[in-house]
Design a protein around this motif. Structure first.
Motif, mmCIF file in Angstrom:
data_model
loop_
_atom_site.group_PDB
_atom_site.id
_atom_site.type_symbol
_atom_site.label_atom_id
_atom_site.label_comp_id
_atom_site.label_asym_id
_atom_site.label_seq_id
_atom_site.Cartn_x
_atom_site.Cartn_y
_atom_site.Cartn_z
ATOM 1 N N GLY A 101 18.436 24.494 -4.189
ATOM 2 C CA GLY A 101 19.208 25.169 -5.227
ATOM 3 C C GLY A 101 20.408 25.892 -4.630
ATOM 4 N N PRO A 102 21.420 26.189 -5.437
ATOM 5 C CA PRO A 102 22.631 26.868 -4.930
ATOM 6 C C PRO A 102 22.345 28.251 -4.328
ATOM 7 C CG PRO A 102 22.726 26.577 -7.333
ATOM 8 C CD PRO A 102 21.521 25.849 -6.866
ATOM 9 N N ASP A 103 21.185 28.806 -4.665
ATOM 10 C CA ASP A 103 20.808 30.123 -4.097
ATOM 11 C C ASP A 103 19.854 29.948 -2.918
ATOM 12 O OD1 ASP A 103 18.114 31.015 -6.467
ATOM 13 O OD2 ASP A 103 18.597 29.168 -5.351
ATOM 14 N N GLY A 104 19.615 28.702 -2.510
ATOM 15 C CA GLY A 104 18.722 28.460 -1.380
ATOM 16 C C GLY A 104 17.265 28.304 -1.775
ATOM 17 N N HIS A 105 16.991 28.270 -3.083
ATOM 18 C CA HIS A 105 15.587 28.060 -3.506
ATOM 19 C C HIS A 105 15.235 26.589 -3.375
ATOM 20 C CE1 HIS A 105 17.007 26.816 -7.627
ATOM 21 N NE2 HIS A 105 15.840 26.181 -7.664
ATOM 22 N N THR A 106 13.927 26.354 -3.281
ATOM 23 C CA THR A 106 13.401 24.997 -3.348
ATOM 24 C C THR A 106 12.091 25.058 -4.119
ATOM 25 O OG1 THR A 106 12.937 22.969 -2.061
ATOM 26 C CG2 THR A 106 12.087 25.060 -1.173
ATOM 27 N N CYS A 107 11.673 23.938 -4.704
ATOM 28 C CA CYS A 107 10.561 24.006 -5.672
ATOM 29 C C CYS A 107 10.919 25.119 -6.665
ATOM 30 C CB CYS A 107 9.232 24.297 -4.979
ATOM 31 S SG CYS A 107 8.780 23.201 -3.672
ATOM 32 N N SER A 108 9.948 25.992 -6.939
ATOM 33 C CA SER A 108 10.272 27.207 -7.699
ATOM 34 C C SER A 108 9.974 28.413 -6.827
ATOM 35 C CB SER A 108 9.468 27.248 -9.012
ATOM 36 O OG SER A 108 10.020 26.338 -9.955
ATOM 37 N N LEU A 109 10.384 28.297 -5.566
ATOM 38 C CA LEU A 109 10.261 29.384 -4.583
ATOM 39 C C LEU A 109 11.654 29.975 -4.398
ATOM 40 C CD1 LEU A 109 7.948 27.426 -2.123
ATOM 41 C CD2 LEU A 109 7.234 29.343 -3.579
ATOM 42 N N PHE A 110 11.836 31.170 -4.970
ATOM 43 C CA PHE A 110 13.173 31.761 -5.049
ATOM 44 C C PHE A 110 13.371 32.874 -4.028
ATOM 45 C CE2 PHE A 110 14.868 29.599 -8.712
ATOM 46 C CZ PHE A 110 13.740 29.173 -9.410
ATOM 47 N N PRO A 111 14.599 33.086 -3.565
ATOM 48 C CA PRO A 111 14.857 34.131 -2.566
ATOM 49 C C PRO A 111 14.285 35.487 -3.001
ATOM 50 C CG PRO A 111 16.841 32.826 -2.913
ATOM 51 C CD PRO A 111 15.843 32.369 -3.940
ATOM 52 N N GLY A 112 13.573 36.135 -2.083
ATOM 53 C CA GLY A 112 13.064 37.481 -2.343
ATOM 54 C C GLY A 112 11.838 37.537 -3.239
ATOM 55 N N HIS A 113 11.383 36.406 -3.718
ATOM 56 C CA HIS A 113 10.220 36.412 -4.619
ATOM 57 C C HIS A 113 8.918 36.543 -3.844
ATOM 58 C CE1 HIS A 113 7.526 35.345 -7.925
ATOM 59 N NE2 HIS A 113 8.541 35.499 -8.742
ATOM 60 N N GLU A 114 7.945 37.236 -4.464
ATOM 61 C CA GLU A 114 6.672 37.480 -3.766
ATOM 62 C C GLU A 114 5.932 36.176 -3.431
ATOM 63 O OE1 GLU A 114 4.146 38.255 -7.914
ATOM 64 O OE2 GLU A 114 4.324 39.880 -6.428
ATOM 65 N N LEU A 115 6.213 35.122 -4.181
ATOM 66 C CA LEU A 115 5.507 33.855 -3.932
ATOM 67 C C LEU A 115 5.844 33.268 -2.558
ATOM 68 C CD1 LEU A 115 5.459 31.882 -7.315
ATOM 69 C CD2 LEU A 115 3.722 33.391 -6.315
ATOM 70 N N LEU A 116 6.942 33.779 -1.965
ATOM 71 C CA LEU A 116 7.287 33.271 -0.625
ATOM 72 C C LEU A 116 6.205 33.653 0.380
ATOM 73 C CD1 LEU A 116 11.124 34.013 -0.297
ATOM 74 C CD2 LEU A 116 9.976 32.119 -1.461
ATOM 75 N N MET A 117 5.390 34.679 0.010
ATOM 76 C CA MET A 117 4.372 35.180 0.935
ATOM 77 C C MET A 117 2.999 34.529 0.689
ATOM 78 S SD MET A 117 6.625 36.972 2.153
ATOM 79 C CE MET A 117 5.776 37.786 3.499
ATOM 80 N N GLU A 118 2.874 33.670 -0.302
ATOM 81 C CA GLU A 118 1.580 33.065 -0.653
ATOM 82 C C GLU A 118 1.104 32.163 0.487
ATOM 83 O OE1 GLU A 118 -0.661 33.538 -3.192
ATOM 84 O OE2 GLU A 118 -1.828 32.284 -1.786
ATOM 85 N N GLU A 119 -0.111 32.465 0.996
ATOM 86 C CA GLU A 119 -0.602 31.694 2.154
ATOM 87 C C GLU A 119 -1.928 31.008 1.898
ATOM 88 O OE1 GLU A 119 1.463 34.128 5.857
ATOM 89 O OE2 GLU A 119 -0.688 34.411 5.439
ATOM 90 N N VAL A 120 -2.481 31.165 0.685
ATOM 91 C CA VAL A 120 -3.825 30.615 0.416
ATOM 92 C C VAL A 120 -3.815 29.567 -0.695
ATOM 93 C CG1 VAL A 120 -6.161 31.170 -0.363
ATOM 94 C CG2 VAL A 120 -4.943 32.732 1.188
ATOM 95 N N GLU A 121 -3.251 29.938 -1.856
ATOM 96 C CA GLU A 121 -3.237 29.006 -2.988
ATOM 97 C C GLU A 121 -2.393 27.779 -2.665
ATOM 98 O OE1 GLU A 121 -5.301 31.669 -5.775
ATOM 99 O OE2 GLU A 121 -5.172 29.524 -5.312
ATOM 100 N N TRP A 122 -2.818 26.662 -3.226
ATOM 101 C CA TRP A 122 -2.036 25.418 -3.080
ATOM 102 C C TRP A 122 -0.902 25.394 -4.111
ATOM 103 C CZ3 TRP A 122 -5.843 20.666 -2.473
ATOM 104 C CH2 TRP A 122 -6.693 20.917 -1.407
#
Ligand SMILES: O=C1O[C@H](COP(=O)(O)O)[C@@H](O)[C@H](O)[C@H]1O
Length: 255
Positions: free
Chosen positions: A150-171
């Motif tokens: 994405g133009p903001d550097g996101h991929t999938c629905s993983l957006f800059p600064g979002h807490e989901l960037l820290m998800e390490e367990v869920e698929w």
């Protein structure tokens, strides 16, 4: 055994059409290798600009479409025929032109559009059925994940600064506050992306040139696309020269 995360291999092609050609060759080779090894080809597709880039696959020779198992790197939580649906876009640009059995295309369960956690869990269970029964890995090992930038550097629905960037367990994770509409989405998480056998980004057009340079030349910024670094698998970028204009990262010749 410790693996160092994959170094991006950047294929910069002169035109968008050349990118489509190279991508088709790459996908055909990946599906051959996967089917030879396991009799199936597990692939995750993105929406946005990606489905249009699959055009040259339509007439590619020797594709065993009935062995494909297709999932989504992310999906908007909307009806499957909604204009915002990644599935609707993939159907229009791709599925309507190739004979992938409908049952091999794994969409969100729209019975749960009003219960995003149920929808997320149902999608994750679909992945568990496909992968955990065949592999003992803690995470699914996709044969190929095709991603956009994405133009903001996101991929999938993983957006800059979002807490989901820290998800390490869920698929699969869900969000209801996407900064890019629509707000409600599900997405594969970084552990799944980084366990894939192959990840390939596709980014074209001069509109992406600044962001692509940031992603490839300044990974320390920690933008979502830069955090995709497969632990064992390969990482490829298929870009056109317009998007790669400012990139210092070495380019490889596609052949
Ligand atoms: O919202 C989304 O955006 C990304 C990037 O889209 P692009 O058009 O800039 O390539 C896309 O990969 C993702 O699937 C989609 O949900």
């Amino acid at each position: 055994m410790h693996h160092s995360p994959a170094t991006p291999v950047v294929y910069s092609l002169p035109t968008v059409d050349d990118v489509k050609d190279a991508l088709a060759q790459f996908v055909v080779k990946a599906q051959h290798e996967a089917i030879e090894k396991k009799g199936r080809f597990t692939i995750a597709l993105s929406g946005g600009s990606l489905p249009k880039m699959l055009g040259k696959l339509v007439d590619a020779p020797d594709v065993q479409w009935d062995r494909w198992q297709v999932y989504y790197a992310d999906e908007r939580v909307v009806p499957l025929d909604h204009e915002d649906s990644n599935h609707a876009l993939c159907k229009k640009e791709f599925y309507d032109k190739v004979p992938i059995p409908e049952g091999n295309i794994h969409t969100i369960n729209t019975d749960y559009l009003d219960d995003i956690e149920e929808l997320r869990e149902a999608y994750e269970n679909d992945l568990i059925l496909q992968f955990a029964s065949k592999e003992t890995a803690r995470f699914p090992i996709f044969d190929l994940i095709l991603l956009g930038m994405g133009p903001d550097g996101h991929t999938c629905s993983l957006f800059p600064g979002h807490e989901l960037l820290m998800e390490e367990v869920e698929w699969v994770a869900c969000l209801e506050d996407s900064p890019k509409p629509p707000p409600k989405r599900i997405t594969l998480t970084f552990p799944v992306l980084n366990h894939a056998a192959r990840v390939a980004f596709v980014a074209t057009g001069e509109g992406k040139k600044e962001m692509l340079a940031r992603i490839l030349d300044r990974p320390e910024e920690g933008l979502p696309c830069s955090r995709v670094r497969p632990l064992v698998g390969t990482l490829s970028w298929f870009v056109d020269d317009a998007a790669a204009e400012l990139v210092a990262h070495p380019k490889s010749v596609w052949s």
